[in-house]
Design a protein around this motif. Structure first.
Motif, PDB file in Angstrom:
ATOM      1  N   HIS B 228      30.107  16.696 -60.982  1.00  0.00           N
ATOM      2  CA  HIS B 228      30.343  17.266 -62.307  1.00  0.00           C
ATOM      3  C   HIS B 228      30.809  16.252 -63.346  1.00  0.00           C
ATOM      4  O   HIS B 228      30.488  16.368 -64.511  1.00  0.00           O
ATOM      5  CB  HIS B 228      31.358  18.407 -62.213  1.00  0.00           C
ATOM      6  CG  HIS B 228      30.857  19.581 -61.421  1.00  0.00           C
ATOM      7  ND1 HIS B 228      30.075  20.557 -61.967  1.00  0.00           N
ATOM      8  CD2 HIS B 228      31.013  19.903 -60.113  1.00  0.00           C
ATOM      9  CE1 HIS B 228      29.774  21.453 -61.037  1.00  0.00           C
ATOM     10  NE2 HIS B 228      30.323  21.074 -59.905  1.00  0.00           N
ATOM     11  N   ARG B 231      28.000  12.396 -64.338  1.00  0.00           N
ATOM     12  CA  ARG B 231      26.867  12.436 -65.252  1.00  0.00           C
ATOM     13  C   ARG B 231      27.296  12.702 -66.692  1.00  0.00           C
ATOM     14  O   ARG B 231      26.815  12.075 -67.625  1.00  0.00           O
ATOM     15  CB  ARG B 231      25.894  13.533 -64.812  1.00  0.00           C
ATOM     16  CG  ARG B 231      24.616  13.473 -65.590  1.00  0.00           C
ATOM     17  CD  ARG B 231      23.775  14.678 -65.291  1.00  0.00           C
ATOM     18  NE  ARG B 231      22.566  14.316 -64.572  1.00  0.00           N
ATOM     19  CZ  ARG B 231      21.529  15.139 -64.445  1.00  0.00           C
ATOM     20  NH1 ARG B 231      21.580  16.337 -64.962  1.00  0.00           N
ATOM     21  NH2 ARG B 231      20.471  14.752 -63.803  1.00  0.00           N
ATOM     22  N   ASN B 232      28.250  13.608 -66.849  1.00  0.00           N
ATOM     23  CA  ASN B 232      28.692  13.926 -68.198  1.00  0.00           C
ATOM     24  C   ASN B 232      29.434  12.766 -68.843  1.00  0.00           C
ATOM     25  O   ASN B 232      29.379  12.589 -70.045  1.00  0.00           O
ATOM     26  CB  ASN B 232      29.574  15.177 -68.186  1.00  0.00           C
ATOM     27  CG  ASN B 232      28.771  16.420 -67.899  1.00  0.00           C
ATOM     28  OD1 ASN B 232      27.895  16.784 -68.671  1.00  0.00           O
ATOM     29  ND2 ASN B 232      29.032  17.045 -66.768  1.00  0.00           N
ATOM     30  N   LEU B 235      27.035   9.564 -70.171  1.00  0.00           N
ATOM     31  CA  LEU B 235      26.139   9.605 -71.322  1.00  0.00           C
ATOM     32  C   LEU B 235      26.530   8.625 -72.440  1.00  0.00           C
ATOM     33  O   LEU B 235      25.678   7.878 -72.915  1.00  0.00           O
ATOM     34  CB  LEU B 235      26.046  11.045 -71.845  1.00  0.00           C
ATOM     35  CG  LEU B 235      25.348  11.986 -70.854  1.00  0.00           C
ATOM     36  CD1 LEU B 235      25.442  13.423 -71.320  1.00  0.00           C
ATOM     37  CD2 LEU B 235      23.899  11.583 -70.656  1.00  0.00           C
ATOM     38  N   LEU B 305      18.645  13.022 -69.083  1.00  0.00           N
ATOM     39  CA  LEU B 305      19.928  13.256 -68.415  1.00  0.00           C
ATOM     40  C   LEU B 305      20.686  14.431 -69.006  1.00  0.00           C
ATOM     41  O   LEU B 305      21.444  15.093 -68.333  1.00  0.00           O
ATOM     42  CB  LEU B 305      20.796  11.999 -68.488  1.00  0.00           C
ATOM     43  CG  LEU B 305      20.370  10.867 -67.572  1.00  0.00           C
ATOM     44  CD1 LEU B 305      21.250   9.655 -67.782  1.00  0.00           C
ATOM     45  CD2 LEU B 305      20.453  11.317 -66.126  1.00  0.00           C
ATOM     46  N   ASP B 306      20.516  14.662 -70.303  1.00  0.00           N
ATOM     47  CA  ASP B 306      21.255  15.737 -70.942  1.00  0.00           C
ATOM     48  C   ASP B 306      20.281  16.810 -71.410  1.00  0.00           C
ATOM     49  O   ASP B 306      19.587  16.631 -72.400  1.00  0.00           O
ATOM     50  CB  ASP B 306      22.060  15.198 -72.130  1.00  0.00           C
ATOM     51  CG  ASP B 306      23.038  16.244 -72.642  1.00  0.00           C
ATOM     52  OD1 ASP B 306      22.800  17.432 -72.372  1.00  0.00           O
ATOM     53  OD2 ASP B 306      24.022  15.875 -73.301  1.00  0.00           O
ATOM     54  N   PRO B 307      20.235  17.939 -70.705  1.00  0.00           N
ATOM     55  CA  PRO B 307      19.257  18.984 -71.041  1.00  0.00           C
ATOM     56  C   PRO B 307      19.427  19.510 -72.461  1.00  0.00           C
ATOM     57  O   PRO B 307      18.472  19.978 -73.057  1.00  0.00           O
ATOM     58  CB  PRO B 307      19.561  20.085 -70.017  1.00  0.00           C
ATOM     59  CG  PRO B 307      20.917  19.791 -69.491  1.00  0.00           C
ATOM     60  CD  PRO B 307      21.082  18.316 -69.564  1.00  0.00           C
ATOM     61  N   ARG B 308      20.650  19.415 -73.015  1.00  0.00           N
ATOM     62  CA  ARG B 308      20.853  19.933 -74.366  1.00  0.00           C
ATOM     63  C   ARG B 308      20.053  19.117 -75.371  1.00  0.00           C
ATOM     64  O   ARG B 308      19.465  19.647 -76.301  1.00  0.00           O
ATOM     65  CB  ARG B 308      22.335  19.882 -74.732  1.00  0.00           C
ATOM     66  CG  ARG B 308      23.140  20.932 -74.047  1.00  0.00           C
ATOM     67  CD  ARG B 308      24.610  20.624 -74.127  1.00  0.00           C
ATOM     68  NE  ARG B 308      24.942  19.370 -73.441  1.00  0.00           N
ATOM     69  CZ  ARG B 308      26.166  18.915 -73.325  1.00  0.00           C
ATOM     70  NH1 ARG B 308      27.165  19.564 -73.857  1.00  0.00           N
ATOM     71  NH2 ARG B 308      26.408  17.795 -72.689  1.00  0.00           N
ATOM     72  N   SER B 311      16.276  19.966 -75.111  1.00  0.00           N
ATOM     73  CA  SER B 311      15.808  21.197 -75.731  1.00  0.00           C
ATOM     74  C   SER B 311      15.876  21.091 -77.248  1.00  0.00           C
ATOM     75  O   SER B 311      15.035  21.646 -77.949  1.00  0.00           O
ATOM     76  CB  SER B 311      16.622  22.390 -75.238  1.00  0.00           C
ATOM     77  OG  SER B 311      17.908  22.373 -75.781  1.00  0.00           O
TER      78      SER B 311
END
Lengths: 331, 316, 602
Positions: B228, B231-232, B235, B305-308, B311
């Motif tokens: 958790h 990865r966050n 970035l 890496l960051d789905p936000r 999208s």
């Protein structure tokens, strides 16, 4: 002690809330007399828990300087920066020797009580040369930061305050400037303007100004969207007044931190530039020039290059530490 | 997504063009006289030239044309990979750069893994070491690394490892042994910055509410960190990595000067010292191109890496 | 059904499980928790005793700062940094875990005690798909790696997530707040814990979603025999669903008992107070403007057929968003118009248009009959003296660098009214009007509490002696007990100074206390307009139904307000969306819906 009366208020709150907690008195639909009695009992203060929180906040706010003063690291760093600044302004305060005074009998001596940083190949006192060098370096770095702050503030305020196409245009320019590394940008400008202190200062200023513009813009945007700016506008304040009284004073914090941080960066950059040979010609010697000259004697007299280098590192480290402490206290 | 890619690519080209323009303006339009600058750099002494000879010389470098024409001319040639002739050395700028580039790339190739390893390692140690004094030291270390001037670090390493211990050569560019010290010097600032950023990222991410959710599931500290937090927290570090990679040439300037390595950095230093405008211009352009390209890649990696981000990119 | 249905009260609050002999899942004995702050220990929870037996639903109710969330964190061993247990014991499933090492806690979390965290928007890892996040919790039961995804889907379905297989492959940001909350519930039940702690599980969600999710959670728990500990600030929520309600204040337990007892026969003044203030009535129930019988007054501001479209950033099928469709409102001199709506209903846009901060796409804004639509700032500036704004959040509406006096005097300075001395006198007068001591003039906002700040903001809005004050959710950022005082102040100021209010709120109950007439905004249109002379059709229904216990609270509230019992009517019917199990008494009680109406005075 400023906190004493606050605690007094807190206890008064505690007493008054029991009045407020009475459902009849607290109910807004109760008769006017009850409302007034609650109001009187309250004297404009609210729940006691909140009162205590306020007391704590006040304590924190009142001692912001105190909290800084209680950090030994910060105090040391501040003292060292003060010493360097003072020695840059009046180097003779800390050393009696002239930086150009040669002494053929005392060539390449190691550090001692007589010569703190040793002597160079002409017997000149290195400590004196470093202190006199700070006059040049600090002046150039200070000038660079000053230019950068003024230019960056202007661009950032314009962009953040007016928005729209002004913002887009200015920020695209800033983006482009940021795509060229600072050192390279500075070297390009030095190529165009020639060598020396002023070109270096301008070059470094151009290099760090875009960062200022970015930060200032972000801060102006943040403050602009605050409810108190809208409150001032609906209270009839003109944009000029809002800018001067609300936006600028409240944006200053992070911009100030960045200024301190960038002062360190400017010192590093100017030392690097003069190390590479773009500085003032000899015998005047900035820190970078001293180190560059000293490296020829690295095998036999390492202090010539390493002690001034360490000095530069300490100055930058102190500035970074001050900036970080300020940032932490502001938070 | 393809529209997003095309858009980002066009944007990158635009930044590149703008960077070229900015450098051209600085080098050609600033109050200093580019003619004298270039001619004196070319070895000619203006005072000894007759006006006619001066005119001839200017003609040779196209300096009699209006600045705008010069700009379009040089931009056109730069687009074709032709950066003109060096003023100080009698070769094309292109061949000069092609000559020096491999040495610098070699250095970067060694320095980059060092920087990654150092930065990530330090950050991980700072999270997992429990002993307080060691923790404090680890937390302070990056701040020191960021503050030390590169030339000081280089000279210190030379003094210790070349002169005192005589383990590694101080200068030169032959063999891996001569690469070690410059690469370490070059990686140090990046590693320190990376460690600072990651430590902060770890700290911040550990305070996120979704970490409480993860802990409430009964996961161990190690699992939470791995699944958790990492990865966050990574970035922002990715952006830094891109910047450091994009700054390869800049990073090499001081390092190559200290270790007398014959690379792009040294070429830059000499070009500036000799006020060799075409070379400086070309190097800045190449650096900006590298920077823009790497950042383009970082942006793409980000959206993986960051789905936000992905999208948002898909919608935009 | 007739007036207050007291008979139904008993079977609403069925306090059954308290008599059972099975050992508690969680038992707190004299628990005290403190936070370390600058070398000092600041107590957050003091001497709390609490036990939850298997299958029982317990609600802990309190305002912010009451220690309820700290208590919940202590039960999971997840106290925030700096938190320490200073006294007492925590026992989970019969094992003492006070001060136990992380390893022991970890074994209990997820499988014995599960958590549904507060804010669904930030409770899920943004870079991880939903499925694996649930599967992690499933795996804690020792489920095989290959089987975990299947069981995760099962948990999602049980939590009421539709198209679970699709959702499992999505990322949190692709889901609505309600769905995310359901995912968090799925994570909590995936480990099949014996107790689920739900920490303000829905306070970040829209009202209707809130209710549906809570009902679902209660249903799940009832089915599986899991115990549930609900942490909430809303006594209504607590009373609706719990077997036992515990009221906390400033770290201590004030009162506990069956919900019916708490609602109808509260022993402590604080509990009565909690019942009286907003949440008991909010979001549901009838709008009865408190002062609907006021005589007509001349109109000050009129919105005439206002519509507003926002252009959306490119992409998407629709290029514009219709925030307001066709809104007409009238504010009259010295009276209050309440404008109510949920978030996204367009009420803030309406206010900004009325203030001239935003231009309408259609329609007109009339001030004293003069059309001010599209007027520039300089045209509007002289008019602005007559209408002022009080913001929602007193924590951001005051410049942190300005003293109280400077903030209040700023409009006077902007309009160049008076000299230094007369302004100072005016500030003193205004401070007095908002009941703040004159000594507060030199304080900075950080030295004031939220309620005090809002008083300063009100004083600033009054500085120019306006005819009309816009109140943008003026109490929603404040604690309930403080809310009441500010509302009382606003009421008094209106009576004394004859100001008109346009009062915006999401909370019907708050508005009802102040308004002469109320307009309800929904989807950019005024759906209901009641009160005063505008009300020709009689009070309209805003929310159709109340649960039994909530209806009791509403009825009790109206009676306590002095409304004659003959006017309060209740009608019962079944819920359109049954939440509870109709086979059990508790389920049936939960499904019963009551509507309270207020008959016109005879």
């Amino acid at each position: 002690m400023p906190d004493k009366p606050v605690f007094a208020t807190a206890t008064r709150d505690r007493a008054s809330t029991t009045v407020a907690a009475d459902p009849v008195a607290a109910s807004p639909l109760a008769c006017a007399a009850a409302v007034i009695s609650a109001e009187v009992g309250l004297i404009g203060s609210d729940a006691a828990g909140e009162g205590a929180a306020v007391a704590r906040r006040r304590l924190a706010a009142g001692t912001r300087t105190g909290r800084l003063a209680r950090r030994p690291g910060f105090v040391l760093a501040a003292l060292f920066v003060a010493f360097v600044t003072l020695s840059a302004l009046v180097p003779s305060l800390f050393t009696a020797r002239a930086p150009s005074e040669t002494s053929p009998t005392e060539k390449l001596r190691g550090p001692s009580t007589a010569h703190l940083f040793g002597t160079d190949e002409l017997g000149r006192d290195m400590f004196s040369r470093v202190l006199h060098g700070s006059t040049l370096t600090i002046k150039a770095a200070g000038g660079a930061v000053l230019i950068a702050v003024i230019a960056g503030l202007a661009i950032g305020v314009l962009a953040g305050f007016f928005g729209g196409w002004v913002d887009s245009l200015l920020m695209r320019v800033v983006d482009v400037m940021l795509a060229i590394p600072i050192l390279l940008m500075a070297m390009t400008i030095v190529t165009a303007l020639g060598f020396g202190l002023l070109p270096m200062a301008i070059a470094v200023a151009v290099g760090i100004a875009p960062g200022f513009a970015r930060t200032t813009r972000a801060e102006v945007l943040r403050v602009r969207s605050q409810a108190y700016v809208e409150a001032a506008r609906t209270g009839g304040a003109s944009w000029g007044r809002v800018l001067l009284r609300h936006v600028l004073p409240n944006s200053w914090g992070p911009v100030g931190v960045l200024a301190v941080l960038d002062f360190g960066a400017a010192v590093l950059l100017i030392s690097s530039l003069s190390f590479l040979g773009f500085g003032t010609p000899p015998p005047a010697a900035e820190w970078g020039t001293l180190i560059s000259a000293g490296r020829n004697y690295l095998i036999t007299s390492p202090w010539l290059a390493l002690l001034p280098g360490l000095f530069v590192g300490l100055v930058v480290f102190s500035l970074n530490h001050i900036a970080r402490s300020l940032e932490e206290v502001q938070r | 997504m393809t529209r997003y890619l095309a858009g980002r690519f066009a944007q990158a080209l635009l930044v590149l063009w703008a960077a070229y323009t900015v450098v051209f303006v600085i080098l050609h339009v600033l109050p200093s006289d580019p003619i004298t600058l270039q001619l004196s750099a070319g070895g000619a002494d203006i005072s000894q030239l007759t006006p006619a000879a001066l005119h001839d010389l200017k003609d040779r470098y196209g300096l009699n044309n209006p600045v705008l024409v010069q700009y379009v001319h040089s931009l056109w040639h730069a687009l074709h990979g032709d950066f003109g002739m060096s003023l100080t050395q009698n070769v094309t700028v292109g061949s000069l750069i092609a000559d020096k580039l491999p040495s610098t790339l070699e250095l970067t190739a060694v320095a980059l893994p060092l920087m990654l390893g150092g930065g990530v390692g330090l950050a991980y140690l700072a999270v997992f070491v429990r002993w307080r004094p060691a923790r404090t030291v680890l937390a302070r270390l990056p701040a020191v690394g960021v503050s030390l001037p590169q030339f000081f670090v280089g000279l210190l390493l030379i003094q210790v490892f070349s002169f005192s211990l005589t383990w590694l050569p101080a200068t030169g560019s032959d063999g891996w042994r001569s690469l070690v010290l410059p690469a370490v010097t070059m990686s140090l600032i990046g590693a320190a910055m990376l460690a600072q950023l990651l430590t902060r990222g770890f700290d911040d991410t550990w305070r996120e509410p979704y970490i409480v959710t993860a802990q409430a599931k009964g996961l161990s500290r190690r699992t939470v960190q791995r699944r958790h937090v990492l990865r966050n927290a990574c970035l922002p570090a990715l952006t830094l990595l891109g910047i450091m990679l994009g700054y390869t040439v800049t990073n090499s300037i001081v390092v190559e000067a200290v270790f007398s390595r014959n690379g792009l950095g040294q070429l830059t230093q000499q070009a500036v010292l000799g006020q060799d405008v075409p070379v400086v211009q070309a190097i800045v352009l190449i650096t900006a191109a590298g920077f823009v390209l790497v950042n383009l890649l970082v942006d793409l990696l980000y959206s993986l890496l960051d789905p936000r981000v992905a999208s948002a990119a898909g919608a935009g | 059904m007739s007036t207050p249905p007291t008979a139904a009260a008993a079977d609403a609050g069925t306090p059954g499980p308290t008599t059972s002999t099975s050992p508690p899942v969680v038992a707190l004995a004299g628990l005290s928790v403190a936070y370390r702050q600058g070398g000092q220990l600041r107590p957050a929870v003091e001497g709390v005793d609490l036990a939850v037996t298997p299958g029982e639903t317990v609600a802990v109710v309190g305002e912010s700062g009451s220690g309820k969330t700290t208590t919940a964190s202590a039960i999971l061993g997840l106290l925030p940094a700096g938190g320490v247990v200073t006294a007492g014991r925590i026992e989970i499933a019969g094992t003492e875990v006070t001060g136990a090492p992380e390893r022991v806690w970890r074994a209990l979390r997820g499988t014995v005690v599960g958590l549904v965290p507060q804010d669904p928007m930030v409770g899920l890892n943004p870079t991880m798909r939903i499925g694996p996040q649930v599967a992690e919790a499933v795996r804690r039961r020792g489920v095989d790696r290959r089987l975990a995804p299947v069981q995760a889907l099962e948990a999602l379905e049980r939590a009421g997530v539709d198209e679970a297989a699709l959702r499992a492959r999505q990322y949190p940001h692709e889901l609505s707040g309600g769905l995310r909350q359901r995912v968090l519930i799925a994570i909590a039940i995936a480990g099949r814990p014996r107790l689920i702690v739900a920490d303000e599980p829905t306070s970040a969600l829209d009202v209707t979603v809130q209710r549906r999710i809570l009902d679902h959670l209660a249903g799940l728990v009832a089915d599986s025999g899991t115990a549930l500990l609900i942490i909430t600030h809303d006594l209504g929520i607590a009373a609706d669903r719990a077997d036992r309600v515990i009221v906390m204040r400033r770290g201590r337990v004030v009162e506990q008992g069956a919900p019916a007892d708490i609602l109808l026969r509260p022993r402590e003044a604080y509990t009565r107070h909690l019942l009286d203030v907003a949440p008991a009535l909010s979001h549901a129930g009838r709008v009865v403007p408190a002062r609907a019988e006021a005589p007509p007054a001349p109109e000050v501001l009129r919105l005439d057929g206002i519509g507003k479209d926002f252009r959306l950033p490119r992409g998407g099928a629709e290029r514009t968003l219709r925030a307001l469709d066709d809104v007409s409102l009238t504010v009259r001199a010295g009276q209050t118009l309440g404008l109510v709506g949920e978030s996204g209903s367009g009420k803030t846009t309406a206010l900004r248009i009325a203030m001239g901060l935003e231009q309408p796409t259609r329609g007109r804004v009339l001030l004293d009959g003069t059309d001010i639509t599209g007027a520039g700032w300089s045209t509007l500036r002289p008019l602005r003296r007559r209408f002022q704004l009080v913001h929602q959040n007193p924590y951001s509406s005051l410049d942190p660098r300005f003293s109280v006096a400077r903030s209040i005097a700023e409009p006077l300075v902007s309009y160049r009214i008076g000299d230094r001395a007369s302004r100072a006198a005016r500030v003193r007068e205004l401070l007095d009007q908002v009941a703040l001591p004159a000594a507060y003039a030199t304080r900075r906002p950080t030295e004031l509490s939220g309620g005090q700040r809002q008083r300063v903001a009100i004083a600033r809005a009054l500085a120019l002696a306006p005819e009309l004050v816009f109140l943008d959710e003026p109490v929603s950022a404040l604690d309930v007990s403080v809310q009441d005082q500010i509302l009382a102040l606003l009421l008094r100021l209106q009576n004394d100074l004859g100001i008109g209010y346009l009062f915006i709120s999401h909370d019907l109950a708050v508005v009802a206390q102040l308004a002469h007439s109320v307009a309800v905004l929904r989807g950019g249109n005024v759906t209901v307009l009641v009160g005063g002379y505008t009300d020709t059709t009689g009070p309209a229904r805003v929310n159709q139904a109340l649960s039994l216990s909530r209806a009791q609270a509403v009825a009790g509230y109206l009676l306590r307000q002095g409304v004659p019992a003959a006017r309060v009517r209740a009608a019962g019917f079944g819920s359109a969306e049954p939440a509870g199990d109709n086979r059990t008494a508790r389920g049936r009680a939960a499904n019963r819906r009551i509507e309270i109406t207020l008959a016109p005075p005879a």
